[in-house]
Design an enzyme around this catalytic site. Structure first.
Site, PDB file in Angstrom:
ATOM      1  N   CYS A 258       0.846  -1.192   0.000  1.00 57.79           N
ATOM      2  CA  CYS A 258       0.000   0.000   0.000  1.00 57.79           C
ATOM      3  C   CYS A 258       0.885   1.247   0.000  1.00 57.79           C
ATOM      4  CB  CYS A 258      -0.887  -0.044   1.235  1.00 57.79           C
ATOM      5  SG  CYS A 258      -1.650   1.515   1.663  1.00 57.79           S
ATOM      6  N   GLU A 259       0.600   2.157  -0.896  1.00 57.97           N
ATOM      7  CA  GLU A 259       1.425   3.367  -0.967  1.00 57.97           C
ATOM      8  C   GLU A 259       1.170   4.318   0.189  1.00 57.97           C
ATOM      9  OE1 GLU A 259      -1.009   6.387  -3.898  1.00 57.97           O
ATOM     10  OE2 GLU A 259       0.329   4.928  -4.819  1.00 57.97           O
ATOM     11  N   HIS A 260       0.078   4.147   0.921  1.00 53.11           N
ATOM     12  CA  HIS A 260      -0.218   5.054   2.032  1.00 53.11           C
ATOM     13  C   HIS A 260       0.555   4.715   3.305  1.00 53.11           C
ATOM     14  CE1 HIS A 260      -4.313   5.869  -0.044  1.00 53.11           C
ATOM     15  NE2 HIS A 260      -3.367   6.678  -0.486  1.00 53.11           N
ATOM     16  N   HIS A 261       0.736   3.425   3.593  1.00 48.93           N
ATOM     17  CA  HIS A 261       1.412   3.017   4.824  1.00 48.93           C
ATOM     18  C   HIS A 261       2.629   2.128   4.569  1.00 48.93           C
ATOM     19  CE1 HIS A 261      -2.800   3.766   6.139  1.00 48.93           C
ATOM     20  NE2 HIS A 261      -2.175   4.386   7.114  1.00 48.93           N
TER      21      HIS A 261
ATOM     22  N   HIS B 247      -5.593  -6.120   3.488  1.00 47.74           N
ATOM     23  CA  HIS B 247      -4.652  -5.012   3.611  1.00 47.74           C
ATOM     24  C   HIS B 247      -4.188  -4.933   5.063  1.00 47.74           C
ATOM     25  CE1 HIS B 247      -5.746  -2.936  -0.313  1.00 47.74           C
ATOM     26  NE2 HIS B 247      -6.563  -3.970  -0.235  1.00 47.74           N
TER      27      HIS B 247
ATOM     28  N   CYS C  86      -2.753  -2.677   6.496  1.00 46.80           N
ATOM     29  CA  CYS C  86      -3.018  -1.364   7.082  1.00 46.80           C
ATOM     30  C   CYS C  86      -4.400  -1.337   7.743  1.00 46.80           C
ATOM     31  CB  CYS C  86      -2.869  -0.244   6.054  1.00 46.80           C
ATOM     32  SG  CYS C  86      -3.820  -0.440   4.554  1.00 46.80           S
TER      33      CYS C  86
ATOM     34  N   GLN D  67      -5.172  -0.730  -4.481  1.00 45.87           N
ATOM     35  CA  GLN D  67      -5.812  -1.859  -5.149  1.00 45.87           C
ATOM     36  C   GLN D  67      -6.607  -1.401  -6.368  1.00 45.87           C
ATOM     37  OE1 GLN D  67      -7.431  -4.923  -2.597  1.00 45.87           O
ATOM     38  NE2 GLN D  67      -9.083  -5.314  -4.050  1.00 45.87           N
TER      39      GLN D  67
END
Length: 189
Positions: A82-85, A152, A154, A124
């Site tokens: 995941c690019e956020h976390h 995920h 996250c 995703q």
């Protein structure tokens, strides 16, 4: 990918979380993490077009059949981050369907495309679009559908910590956008 910069920053990260990067168990960790990132984020080095070129081996559709047939490959296993976390997206299954227009992709190429597109920092939803775009170019068809189901970390290991949550996304191009029966060929039950 800059392996030496990754090693430097991982060593700094270890210090920042209160670890001693010189202790026996951590001395080689920066190098190991750098090698791992080179492997699991390999797709970062390629555009969707380049991936389509790498895995775009096609064959003439059998007996001239094309628009009357659909190719479906289900349960392709991938993972991503995941690019956020920078958290692992795991237990991911990808279903791909396309309608050939005179050419068909080698079946292993479909799985390879999914794998390479996943080897990036991703969302995703974008992963589904990337796979559809690559399949479309590689197979020479606008008619592509991609369904992805995955967990995920996250959501499962932090934050809400809901370990049973799965995310399902669907991407439709061409005739799949308007045909509810065709959409069912890739959807998860």
């Amino acid at each position: 990918m800059d392996k030496k910069a990754i090693e430097y920053h991982i060593k700094g990260l270890l210090k920042a979380i209160g670890e001693d990067p010189e202790r026996e168990g951590l001395q080689e960790t920066p190098e190991r993490v750098a090698r791992m990132l080179q492997e699991v984020l390999e797709g970062t080095a390629y555009s969707n077009h380049e991936i389509a070129q790498m895995f775009g081996k096609t064959f003439t559709a059998p007996d001239g059949q094309d628009e009357d047939n659909i190719v479906v490959v289900r349960d392709i296993t991938v993972f991503s981050y995941c690019e956020h976390h920078l958290a692992l997206m795991y237990d991911m299954k990808v279903n791909v369907a396309y309608i050939p227009h005179g050419r068909v992709l080698g079946l292993s190429k479909i799985a390879r495309i999914c794998d390479m597109a996943a080897k990036r920092l991703q969302l995703q939803e974008r992963l589904g679009r990337d796979i559809a775009e690559i399949i479309s170019e590689a197979a020479g068809t606008e008619d592509v559908a991609v369904a992805i189901s995955g967990c995920h970390s996250c959501m499962t290991a932090r934050g809400i910590k809901n370990v049973s949550a799965k995310t399902v996304t669907n991407t439709y191009t061409g005739v799949f956008r308007k045909d509810s029966e065709l959409k069912k060929t890739v959807q998860f039950n």
